[in-house]
Motif scaffolding. Structure first.
Motif, mmCIF file in Angstrom:
data_model
loop_
_atom_site.group_PDB
_atom_site.id
_atom_site.type_symbol
_atom_site.label_atom_id
_atom_site.label_comp_id
_atom_site.label_asym_id
_atom_site.label_seq_id
_atom_site.Cartn_x
_atom_site.Cartn_y
_atom_site.Cartn_z
ATOM 1 N N ILE A 1 0.842 -1.200 0.000
ATOM 2 C CA ILE A 1 0.000 0.000 0.000
ATOM 3 C C ILE A 1 0.877 1.250 0.000
ATOM 4 N N ARG A 2 1.859 1.265 0.890
ATOM 5 C CA ARG A 2 2.712 2.442 1.043
ATOM 6 C C ARG A 2 3.460 2.758 -0.255
ATOM 7 N N VAL A 3 3.943 1.734 -0.940
ATOM 8 C CA VAL A 3 4.762 1.942 -2.129
ATOM 9 C C VAL A 3 3.921 2.208 -3.372
ATOM 10 N N ASN A 4 2.796 1.508 -3.509
ATOM 11 C CA ASN A 4 2.041 1.568 -4.763
ATOM 12 C C ASN A 4 0.867 2.533 -4.760
ATOM 13 N N LEU A 5 0.351 2.859 -3.580
ATOM 14 C CA LEU A 5 -0.873 3.671 -3.516
ATOM 15 C C LEU A 5 -0.669 4.956 -2.730
ATOM 16 N N ASP A 6 0.571 5.364 -2.549
ATOM 17 C CA ASP A 6 0.847 6.584 -1.793
ATOM 18 C C ASP A 6 0.572 7.821 -2.645
ATOM 19 N N LEU A 7 0.807 8.977 -2.046
ATOM 20 C CA LEU A 7 0.522 10.245 -2.711
ATOM 21 C C LEU A 7 1.253 10.354 -4.044
ATOM 22 N N GLU A 8 2.458 9.795 -4.099
ATOM 23 C CA GLU A 8 3.261 9.887 -5.320
ATOM 24 C C GLU A 8 2.727 8.980 -6.427
ATOM 25 N N ARG A 9 2.347 7.739 -6.068
ATOM 26 C CA ARG A 9 1.967 6.768 -7.098
ATOM 27 C C ARG A 9 0.480 6.467 -7.176
ATOM 28 N N GLY A 10 -0.270 6.877 -6.161
ATOM 29 C CA GLY A 10 -1.689 6.532 -6.124
ATOM 30 C C GLY A 10 -2.495 7.138 -7.250
ATOM 31 N N TYR A 11 -1.962 8.200 -7.850
ATOM 32 C CA TYR A 11 -2.674 8.868 -8.952
ATOM 33 C C TYR A 11 -2.155 8.440 -10.318
ATOM 34 N N GLU A 12 -1.174 7.550 -10.335
ATOM 35 C CA GLU A 12 -0.653 7.022 -11.601
ATOM 36 C C GLU A 12 -1.508 5.827 -11.995
ATOM 37 N N THR A 13 -2.391 6.036 -12.927
ATOM 38 C CA THR A 13 -3.257 4.925 -13.340
ATOM 39 C C THR A 13 -2.890 4.518 -14.761
ATOM 40 N N GLN B 1 -13.879 3.162 1.763
ATOM 41 C CA GLN B 1 -14.339 1.799 1.486
ATOM 42 C C GLN B 1 -14.655 1.608 0.002
ATOM 43 N N ALA B 2 -15.314 2.588 -0.586
ATOM 44 C CA ALA B 2 -15.650 2.495 -2.014
ATOM 45 C C ALA B 2 -14.378 2.403 -2.852
ATOM 46 N N TYR B 3 -13.384 3.209 -2.493
ATOM 47 C CA TYR B 3 -12.105 3.191 -3.209
ATOM 48 C C TYR B 3 -11.409 1.835 -3.041
ATOM 49 N N LEU B 4 -11.373 1.328 -1.815
ATOM 50 C CA LEU B 4 -10.700 0.052 -1.569
ATOM 51 C C LEU B 4 -11.403 -1.093 -2.285
ATOM 52 N N ARG B 5 -12.741 -1.062 -2.306
ATOM 53 C CA ARG B 5 -13.474 -2.100 -3.033
ATOM 54 C C ARG B 5 -13.201 -2.009 -4.531
ATOM 55 N N SER B 6 -13.139 -0.780 -5.053
ATOM 56 C CA SER B 6 -12.830 -0.598 -6.479
ATOM 57 C C SER B 6 -11.411 -1.063 -6.797
ATOM 58 N N MET B 7 -10.484 -0.787 -5.888
ATOM 59 C CA MET B 7 -9.101 -1.232 -6.085
ATOM 60 C C MET B 7 -9.031 -2.753 -6.077
ATOM 61 N N ALA C 1 -11.730 -5.576 -13.147
ATOM 62 C CA ALA C 1 -12.296 -4.250 -13.418
ATOM 63 C C ALA C 1 -11.346 -3.542 -14.383
ATOM 64 N N PRO C 2 -11.894 -2.804 -15.352
ATOM 65 C CA PRO C 2 -11.046 -2.290 -16.430
ATOM 66 C C PRO C 2 -10.029 -1.241 -16.031
ATOM 67 N N GLU C 3 -10.337 -0.423 -15.032
ATOM 68 C CA GLU C 3 -9.416 0.670 -14.725
ATOM 69 C C GLU C 3 -9.114 0.770 -13.241
ATOM 70 N N GLN C 4 -7.882 1.161 -12.956
ATOM 71 C CA GLN C 4 -7.495 1.417 -11.571
ATOM 72 C C GLN C 4 -8.213 2.669 -11.085
ATOM 73 N N PRO C 5 -8.858 2.588 -9.918
ATOM 74 C CA PRO C 5 -9.575 3.764 -9.413
ATOM 75 C C PRO C 5 -8.615 4.849 -8.942
ATOM 76 N N LEU C 6 -9.101 6.072 -8.954
ATOM 77 C CA LEU C 6 -8.320 7.203 -8.468
ATOM 78 C C LEU C 6 -8.762 7.576 -7.060
ATOM 79 N N PRO C 7 -7.809 7.891 -6.186
ATOM 80 C CA PRO C 7 -8.196 8.430 -4.885
ATOM 81 C C PRO C 7 -8.747 9.839 -5.041
ATOM 82 N N PRO C 8 -9.345 10.408 -4.007
ATOM 83 C CA PRO C 8 -9.899 11.752 -4.128
ATOM 84 C C PRO C 8 -8.803 12.801 -4.363
ATOM 85 N N GLY C 9 -9.219 13.954 -4.869
ATOM 86 C CA GLY C 9 -8.234 14.992 -5.136
ATOM 87 C C GLY C 9 -8.278 15.338 -6.525
#
Length: 96
Positions: free
Chosen positions: A10-22, A74-80, A88-96
């Motif tokens: 989670i820390r490496v792949n979904l952090d602020l730096e990489r969480g928005y890289e879809t 929860q919605a984001y984690l379920r989508s992930m 699921a076709p696309e990686q979800p984006l966190p808010p922001g």
């Protein structure tokens, strides 16, 4: 307690730096690992999705990404989970 390897994922792949890289690389990268590691990550997601005590504050400590409330997280984690494990076709984006 959360498995250290899941926490690291989670820390490496979904952090602020990489969480928005879809760019579509997260799923194939994860699935290139051993079945036991993939199952560990799957179980980790299942546990935090069902854990009533895991909320935005805990997620923000891991990733520096803020969620407005537990429902949004929860919605984001379920989508992930659906992206990583249920085709699921696309990686979800966190808010922001």
């Amino acid at each position: 307690p959360m498995d250290a390897r899941f926490k690291y994922f989670i820390r490496v792949n979904l952090d602020l730096e990489r969480g928005y890289e879809t760019n579509g690389e997260l799923r194939p990268t994860l699935l290139s690992f051993s079945d036991s590691y993939v199952n560990l990550i799957r179980t980790g997601f299942e546990e935090i999705i069902s854990d009533e005590s895991f909320g935005p504050a805990e997620y923000e400590r891991l990733t520096d990404i803020e969620f407005p409330d537990r429902e949004a997280l929860q919605a984001y984690l379920r989508s992930m989970y659906d992206y990583l494990f249920n085709d699921a076709p696309e990686q979800p984006l966190p808010p922001g």
